[in-house]
Design an enzyme around this catalytic site. Structure first.
Site, PDB file in Angstrom:
ATOM      1  N   GLU A 103      33.847  25.163  36.146  1.00  0.00           N
ATOM      2  CA  GLU A 103      34.268  23.770  36.252  1.00  0.00           C
ATOM      3  C   GLU A 103      33.553  23.008  37.349  1.00  0.00           C
ATOM      4  O   GLU A 103      33.976  21.917  37.747  1.00  0.00           O
ATOM      5  CB  GLU A 103      35.790  23.702  36.435  1.00  0.00           C
ATOM      6  CG  GLU A 103      36.526  24.260  35.223  1.00  0.00           C
ATOM      7  CD  GLU A 103      38.028  24.126  35.325  1.00  0.00           C
ATOM      8  OE1 GLU A 103      38.518  23.526  36.300  1.00  0.00           O
ATOM      9  OE2 GLU A 103      38.725  24.613  34.418  1.00  0.00           O
ATOM     10  N   LYS A 160      47.267  19.028  27.779  1.00  0.00           N
ATOM     11  CA  LYS A 160      45.949  19.290  27.186  1.00  0.00           C
ATOM     12  C   LYS A 160      46.059  19.128  25.672  1.00  0.00           C
ATOM     13  O   LYS A 160      46.714  19.948  25.015  1.00  0.00           O
ATOM     14  CB  LYS A 160      45.481  20.720  27.491  1.00  0.00           C
ATOM     15  CG  LYS A 160      45.156  21.005  28.943  1.00  0.00           C
ATOM     16  CD  LYS A 160      44.744  22.465  29.099  1.00  0.00           C
ATOM     17  CE  LYS A 160      44.423  22.821  30.535  1.00  0.00           C
ATOM     18  NZ  LYS A 160      44.181  24.279  30.696  1.00  0.00           N
TER      19      LYS A 160
END
Length: 358
Positions: free
Chosen positions: A147, A279
């Site tokens: 990330e 999400k």
């Protein structure tokens, strides 16, 4: 990817051709019926969600309004103006997002919510650059994880905060005033045989031991945000932890709740969380995701809209976060194209909101 495309071309598209693109609820419902499973295992969430998102984008373009404003029609708007969420920057990666360097998956720096998004982004970028300099000075790796955060090898998870404080001090910012700490522990990844095994302790830890560890960590580092601190099935542990530190720290479910209305309701019933990760890829359609957001908001939870670790340059999630007036956005480090695309989109939306005087 190829399987998802095949499912779209051979199953989803024939069923949807001819439907009006503005009928988001009907289109999402049709795909849910086509799949026929609780977890989108037949068609796959990647196939279903990509069509759901494309439908939403197309309808917004057809209506000639920004995507984040188009999404507002599906949100209960009483006293909830659209806003730019406070960014959470994942500046140090560990766990499954890096190479066995740390147990905890994400170490986050979070600008004060009083800052504009542009100011928050500048703060996050400055700390990220400062952290890189500190790591170089200490002959530590500046390689990045999935990330975009750095992945230095350290003897304990706790030592990350020492380095972060050095990096923050070098930028003349103050921990607890300008910037706050958060962690995504992803405790499932080091939970085995009913014990938690991490490098900070020589012996395996029980849930009570972990709770004591977090209390100690909170005293020294003033955590604002604590995500997935315990195993996803350790409901008693979650409830106890929440009762002890949720007054000053947001206790957040991701693996615990997986954007699932049933798991969310269990967490609410057990008073296990005060915040939730949202999400869309976990549940599969835009409308189902919006429904979970509404339940979470009604329950008074802090809402964090999140990317996924394996991302693309698509910035739909940024518009979604603003559309639902999320409290926080978790899009990774201020680095790498697939992360920066989201932050750039939030910058654009902030300017649009100013121009529209919203």
């Amino acid at each position: 990817v190829l399987k998802a495309i095949k499912n779209i071309e051979t199953i989803i598209a024939p069923a949807l051709v001819g439907m009006e693109v503005s009928k988001q609820q009907e289109i999402d419902k049709k795909m849910i019926e086509l799949d026929g499973t609780q977890n989108k295992s037949r068609l796959g969430a990647n196939a279903v969600l990509s069509v759901s998102m494309a439908t939403c984008r197309s309808a917004a373009k057809s209506s000639v309004i920004p995507l984040f404003l188009y999404l507002r029609q599906f949100v209960r708007k009483e006293n909830i103006p659209p806003k730019i969420p406070t960014p959470m920057f994942n500046v140090v990666n560990g766990g499954k997002h890096a190479e066995d360097n740390l147990d905890f998956q994400e170490f986050l720096v979070i600008p004060a919510s009083s800052k504009t998004f542009e100011e928050g982004l500048q703060i996050g970028t400055n700390i990220y650059k400062s952290l890189k300099d500190i790591l170089k000075q200490n002959n530590m790796s500046t390689l990045t994880g999935d990330e975009g955060g750095f992945s230095p090898k350290l003897p304990t998870n706790h030592e990350v905060f020492t380095i972060l404080k050095q990096a923050i001090t070098a930028t003349s910012l103050r921990v607890g005033f300008d910037i706050f700490f958060g962690i995504d522990v992803a405790a499932n990844s080091f939970y085995e045989n009913k014990q938690y095994h991490m490098r900070d302790r020589a012996q395996g830890l029980s849930a009570k031991d972990m709770i004591s560890y977090y209390e100690e960590l909170n005293k020294t580092n003033r955590l604002l945000y604590l995500e997935d601190p315990l195993s996803e099935d350790d409901w008693d542990g979650w409830s106890e932890l929440s009762s002890k530190i949720s007054q000053e720290t947001i206790i957040v479910g991701d693996d615990l709740t997986v954007t699932n209305p049933y798991r969310l309701q269990m967490a609410l019933d057990k008073k296990a969380i005060t915040g939730i990760i949202i999400k869309p890829n976990q549940i599969g359609t835009v409308m189902e995701t919006l429904a979970v957001v509404e339940v979470a908001r009604e329950a008074g939870l802090k809402i964090t809209v999140s990317h996924r670790s394996g991302e693309s340059n698509d910035d739909f999630i940024a518009d979604f976060a603003v559309g639902v007036s999320a409290d926080y956005a978790k899009f990774g480090a201020p680095a790498r194209g697939e992360r920066v695309a989201k932050y750039n989109r939030l910058l654009q939306i902030e300017k649009q909101l100013k121009e529209l005087k919203i």
